[in-house]
Design a protein around this motif. Structure first.
Motif, PDB file in Angstrom:
ATOM      1  N   SER A  13      26.919  47.545  24.897  1.00 29.65           N
ATOM      2  CA  SER A  13      27.842  48.631  25.216  1.00 29.65           C
ATOM      3  C   SER A  13      27.115  49.814  25.830  1.00 29.65           C
ATOM      4  CB  SER A  13      28.601  49.070  23.959  1.00 29.65           C
ATOM      5  OG  SER A  13      27.727  49.652  23.013  1.00 29.65           O
ATOM      6  N   ARG A  14      25.837  49.990  25.465  1.00 31.49           N
ATOM      7  CA  ARG A  14      25.050  51.081  26.032  1.00 31.49           C
ATOM      8  C   ARG A  14      24.505  50.714  27.411  1.00 31.49           C
ATOM      9  NH1 ARG A  14      23.187  55.181  22.957  1.00 31.49           N
ATOM     10  NH2 ARG A  14      21.220  55.231  24.105  1.00 31.49           N
ATOM     11  N   SER A  15      24.660  49.463  27.825  1.00 34.59           N
ATOM     12  CA  SER A  15      24.177  49.018  29.130  1.00 34.59           C
ATOM     13  C   SER A  15      25.348  48.491  29.946  1.00 34.59           C
ATOM     14  CB  SER A  15      23.106  47.932  28.959  1.00 34.59           C
ATOM     15  OG  SER A  15      22.023  48.392  28.208  1.00 34.59           O
ATOM     16  N   SER A  16      26.312  49.343  30.163  1.00 31.37           N
ATOM     17  CA  SER A  16      27.501  48.921  30.894  1.00 31.37           C
ATOM     18  C   SER A  16      27.907  49.989  31.894  1.00 31.37           C
ATOM     19  CB  SER A  16      28.660  48.647  29.925  1.00 31.37           C
ATOM     20  OG  SER A  16      28.995  49.812  29.200  1.00 31.37           O
ATOM     21  N   LEU A  17      28.667  49.567  32.899  1.00 33.70           N
ATOM     22  CA  LEU A  17      29.190  50.472  33.910  1.00 33.70           C
ATOM     23  C   LEU A  17      30.665  50.744  33.648  1.00 33.70           C
ATOM     24  CD1 LEU A  17      27.654  48.912  37.155  1.00 33.70           C
ATOM     25  CD2 LEU A  17      27.016  51.106  36.126  1.00 33.70           C
ATOM     26  N   ALA A  18      31.147  51.852  34.204  1.00 33.93           N
ATOM     27  CA  ALA A  18      32.562  52.195  34.114  1.00 33.93           C
ATOM     28  C   ALA A  18      33.001  52.799  35.438  1.00 33.93           C
ATOM     29  CB  ALA A  18      32.808  53.190  32.980  1.00 33.93           C
ATOM     30  N   ALA A  43      28.205  57.705  27.488  1.00 28.33           N
ATOM     31  CA  ALA A  43      27.393  58.902  27.701  1.00 28.33           C
ATOM     32  C   ALA A  43      26.065  58.766  26.960  1.00 28.33           C
ATOM     33  CB  ALA A  43      28.143  60.138  27.218  1.00 28.33           C
ATOM     34  N   GLY A  44      24.995  59.013  27.661  1.00 28.71           N
ATOM     35  CA  GLY A  44      23.679  58.879  27.048  1.00 28.71           C
ATOM     36  C   GLY A  44      23.215  57.445  26.922  1.00 28.71           C
ATOM     37  N   GLY A  45      23.913  56.514  27.584  1.00 32.55           N
ATOM     38  CA  GLY A  45      23.552  55.104  27.508  1.00 32.55           C
ATOM     39  C   GLY A  45      22.288  54.783  28.277  1.00 32.55           C
ATOM     40  N   GLU A  46      21.891  53.522  28.187  1.00 31.46           N
ATOM     41  CA  GLU A  46      20.686  53.078  28.878  1.00 31.46           C
ATOM     42  C   GLU A  46      20.906  53.056  30.394  1.00 31.46           C
ATOM     43  OE1 GLU A  46      17.812  52.451  27.385  1.00 31.46           O
ATOM     44  OE2 GLU A  46      18.741  52.971  25.471  1.00 31.46           O
ATOM     45  N   PRO A  47      19.903  53.425  31.197  1.00 33.58           N
ATOM     46  CA  PRO A  47      20.043  53.358  32.664  1.00 33.58           C
ATOM     47  C   PRO A  47      20.369  51.943  33.124  1.00 33.58           C
ATOM     48  CG  PRO A  47      18.082  54.607  32.040  1.00 33.58           C
ATOM     49  CD  PRO A  47      18.595  53.973  30.784  1.00 33.58           C
ATOM     50  N   ILE A  48      21.187  51.842  34.168  1.00 26.87           N
ATOM     51  CA  ILE A  48      21.585  50.552  34.715  1.00 26.87           C
ATOM     52  C   ILE A  48      20.811  50.298  36.012  1.00 26.87           C
ATOM     53  CG2 ILE A  48      23.478  49.173  35.630  1.00 26.87           C
ATOM     54  CD1 ILE A  48      23.775  49.746  32.685  1.00 26.87           C
ATOM     55  N   ASN A  49      20.133  49.168  36.069  1.00 31.38           N
ATOM     56  CA  ASN A  49      19.345  48.797  37.242  1.00 31.38           C
ATOM     57  C   ASN A  49      20.266  48.138  38.270  1.00 31.38           C
ATOM     58  OD1 ASN A  49      17.585  47.691  39.130  1.00 31.38           O
ATOM     59  ND2 ASN A  49      16.039  47.161  37.611  1.00 31.38           N
ATOM     60  N   LEU A  50      20.484  48.823  39.393  1.00 33.83           N
ATOM     61  CA  LEU A  50      21.337  48.289  40.451  1.00 33.83           C
ATOM     62  C   LEU A  50      20.549  47.916  41.697  1.00 33.83           C
ATOM     63  CD1 LEU A  50      24.606  50.408  40.153  1.00 33.83           C
ATOM     64  CD2 LEU A  50      24.234  48.013  39.566  1.00 33.83           C
ATOM     65  N   ASP A  51      19.299  47.523  41.488  1.00 29.36           N
ATOM     66  CA  ASP A  51      18.545  46.907  42.569  1.00 29.36           C
ATOM     67  C   ASP A  51      19.245  45.597  42.942  1.00 29.36           C
ATOM     68  OD1 ASP A  51      16.652  46.047  44.339  1.00 29.36           O
ATOM     69  OD2 ASP A  51      15.162  45.525  42.835  1.00 29.36           O
ATOM     70  N   THR A  52      19.156  45.213  44.203  1.00 28.18           N
ATOM     71  CA  THR A  52      19.832  43.983  44.642  1.00 28.18           C
ATOM     72  C   THR A  52      19.260  42.736  43.964  1.00 28.18           C
ATOM     73  OG1 THR A  52      18.358  43.940  46.569  1.00 28.18           O
ATOM     74  CG2 THR A  52      20.550  44.901  46.874  1.00 28.18           C
ATOM     75  N   ASN A  53      18.061  42.842  43.390  1.00 31.86           N
ATOM     76  CA  ASN A  53      17.479  41.707  42.672  1.00 31.86           C
ATOM     77  C   ASN A  53      17.938  41.642  41.218  1.00 31.86           C
ATOM     78  OD1 ASN A  53      15.856  40.787  44.859  1.00 31.86           O
ATOM     79  ND2 ASN A  53      14.395  42.435  44.449  1.00 31.86           N
ATOM     80  N   ASN A  54      18.589  42.692  40.740  1.00 33.55           N
ATOM     81  CA  ASN A  54      18.997  42.757  39.337  1.00 33.55           C
ATOM     82  C   ASN A  54      20.504  42.876  39.146  1.00 33.55           C
ATOM     83  OD1 ASN A  54      16.370  43.087  37.564  1.00 33.55           O
ATOM     84  ND2 ASN A  54      16.056  44.315  39.401  1.00 33.55           N
ATOM     85  N   ALA A  55      21.239  42.927  40.236  1.00 29.08           N
ATOM     86  CA  ALA A  55      22.695  43.036  40.153  1.00 29.08           C
ATOM     87  C   ALA A  55      23.321  42.234  41.283  1.00 29.08           C
ATOM     88  CB  ALA A  55      23.134  44.497  40.228  1.00 29.08           C
ATOM     89  N   ALA A  56      24.554  41.837  41.078  1.00 30.84           N
ATOM     90  CA  ALA A  56      25.289  41.087  42.094  1.00 30.84           C
ATOM     91  C   ALA A  56      26.721  41.600  42.142  1.00 30.84           C
ATOM     92  CB  ALA A  56      25.272  39.588  41.787  1.00 30.84           C
ATOM     93  N   VAL A  57      27.349  41.463  43.290  1.00 34.05           N
ATOM     94  CA  VAL A  57      28.749  41.849  43.457  1.00 34.05           C
ATOM     95  C   VAL A  57      29.533  40.613  43.899  1.00 34.05           C
ATOM     96  CG1 VAL A  57      30.396  43.280  44.707  1.00 34.05           C
ATOM     97  CG2 VAL A  57      28.187  44.237  44.003  1.00 34.05           C
ATOM     98  N   LYS A  58      30.372  40.144  43.009  1.00 36.34           N
ATOM     99  CA  LYS A  58      31.235  39.004  43.329  1.00 36.34           C
ATOM    100  C   LYS A  58      32.561  39.539  43.861  1.00 36.34           C
ATOM    101  CE  LYS A  58      33.376  34.898  41.283  1.00 36.34           C
ATOM    102  NZ  LYS A  58      33.501  34.061  40.050  1.00 36.34           N
ATOM    103  N   TYR A  59      33.040  38.959  44.937  1.00 38.49           N
ATOM    104  CA  TYR A  59      34.314  39.400  45.519  1.00 38.49           C
ATOM    105  C   TYR A  59      35.174  38.176  45.838  1.00 38.49           C
ATOM    106  CZ  TYR A  59      37.838  40.990  48.762  1.00 38.49           C
ATOM    107  OH  TYR A  59      39.052  41.221  49.365  1.00 38.49           O
ATOM    108  N   PHE A  60      36.475  38.313  45.543  1.00 35.33           N
ATOM    109  CA  PHE A  60      37.393  37.248  45.951  1.00 35.33           C
ATOM    110  C   PHE A  60      38.811  37.791  46.080  1.00 35.33           C
ATOM    111  CE2 PHE A  60      37.383  37.209  41.342  1.00 35.33           C
ATOM    112  CZ  PHE A  60      38.695  36.977  40.972  1.00 35.33           C
ATOM    113  N   ASP A  61      39.562  37.159  46.965  1.00 36.49           N
ATOM    114  CA  ASP A  61      41.007  37.408  47.081  1.00 36.49           C
ATOM    115  C   ASP A  61      41.676  36.050  47.241  1.00 36.49           C
ATOM    116  OD1 ASP A  61      40.685  36.661  49.773  1.00 36.49           O
ATOM    117  OD2 ASP A  61      40.502  38.737  50.437  1.00 36.49           O
ATOM    118  N   GLN A  62      42.902  36.024  47.726  1.00 33.75           N
ATOM    119  CA  GLN A  62      43.613  34.747  47.815  1.00 33.75           C
ATOM    120  C   GLN A  62      43.079  33.837  48.922  1.00 33.75           C
ATOM    121  OE1 GLN A  62      44.848  37.809  48.169  1.00 33.75           O
ATOM    122  NE2 GLN A  62      46.592  37.876  49.569  1.00 33.75           N
TER     123      GLN A  62
END
Length: 225
Positions: free
Chosen positions: A57-62, A90-109
């Motif tokens: 919960s401390r390592s999440s995005l909103a 608030a005060g949570g752990e930093p989130i690493n959004l380097d392209t090697n550590n995060a991904a963005v999945k996208y889909f529609d119909q």
């Protein structure tokens, strides 16, 4: 003689009874140990589960505000979406959004991509989406600004920029705010009433899922809130 024999017989019975009692105590002690050990194991597993939940919960995005977009009104097509991000706690752990550590999945119909996250802009901040898109053009992320032209990307892709940036890196720290931008390939631009789905997947922590329906595209700037 009879008295001696009777006394000896009773002694043997007493010894047998004592042995049975000792065996019963040993078995009971063994069972008690098993029960206690099982209880301690359950408590430890519960503690580990709670600890893992707190860390997650401390390592999440909103989503930190209104999701916005840019459309081509005459074509009834959506060119860009931008999702505002912050730490989930608030005060949570930093989130690493380097392209090697995060991904963005996208889909529609019509399409589905497992990961369209390609770039990030970590230097400086931007007060509006148009300036960030223009910087993406200057950095070679996009071929043109999709606010002015539709064919801004050869493929549907996403990139990150900051509106509040304290240390010029790809970590979202407490108090920092960023946008995850999705720029659509010309032939893959959504239209009014289309459902679009984005999932930001982290190397650790809970993924952030965003689902929206494209509203009527009556103005260039689109508000999904």
């Amino acid at each position: 003689m009879n008295l001696i024999k009777k006394s000896s017989h009773r002694g043997v019975i007493g010894i047998e009874t004592a042995i049975i009692m000792i065996a019963t105590v040993i078995v009971a002690a063994a069972l008690l140990f098993v029960v206690f050990n099982s209880g301690f194991s359950t408590v430890q597993k519960t503690k580990s589960f709670i600890t893992a939940g707190v860390i997650e919960s401390r390592s999440s995005l909103a989503v930190s505000g209104a999701i916005i977009g840019v459309s081509s009104v005459s074509e009834n097509k959506l060119n860009v979406t931008a999702i505002p991000l912050k730490l989930g706690m608030a005060g949570g752990e930093p989130i690493n959004l380097d392209t090697n550590n995060a991904a963005v999945k996208y889909f529609d119909q019509n399409i589905e991509y497992e990961d369209i996250y390609t770039h990030y802009i970590t230097q400086g901040t931007f007060s509006n989406l148009e300036d960030a898109l223009q910087q993406a053009v200057a950095d070679g992320i996009l071929s043109s600004n999709p606010i002015n032209q539709t064919a801004a990307a050869e493929d549907t892709q996403s990139f990150l920029f900051f509106t509040i940036n304290r240390n010029n890196n790809f970590l979202i720290d407490s108090g920092e705010h960023a946008f995850m931008v999705i720029v659509f390939k010309d032939s893959e631009r959504p239209s009014s009433s289309d459902s679009i789905n984005t999932e930001i997947i982290l190397s650790s922590g809970t993924p952030l899922t965003v689902e929206r329906t494209v509203p009527n595209l009556t103005s260039k700037i689109v508000d999904f809130s």
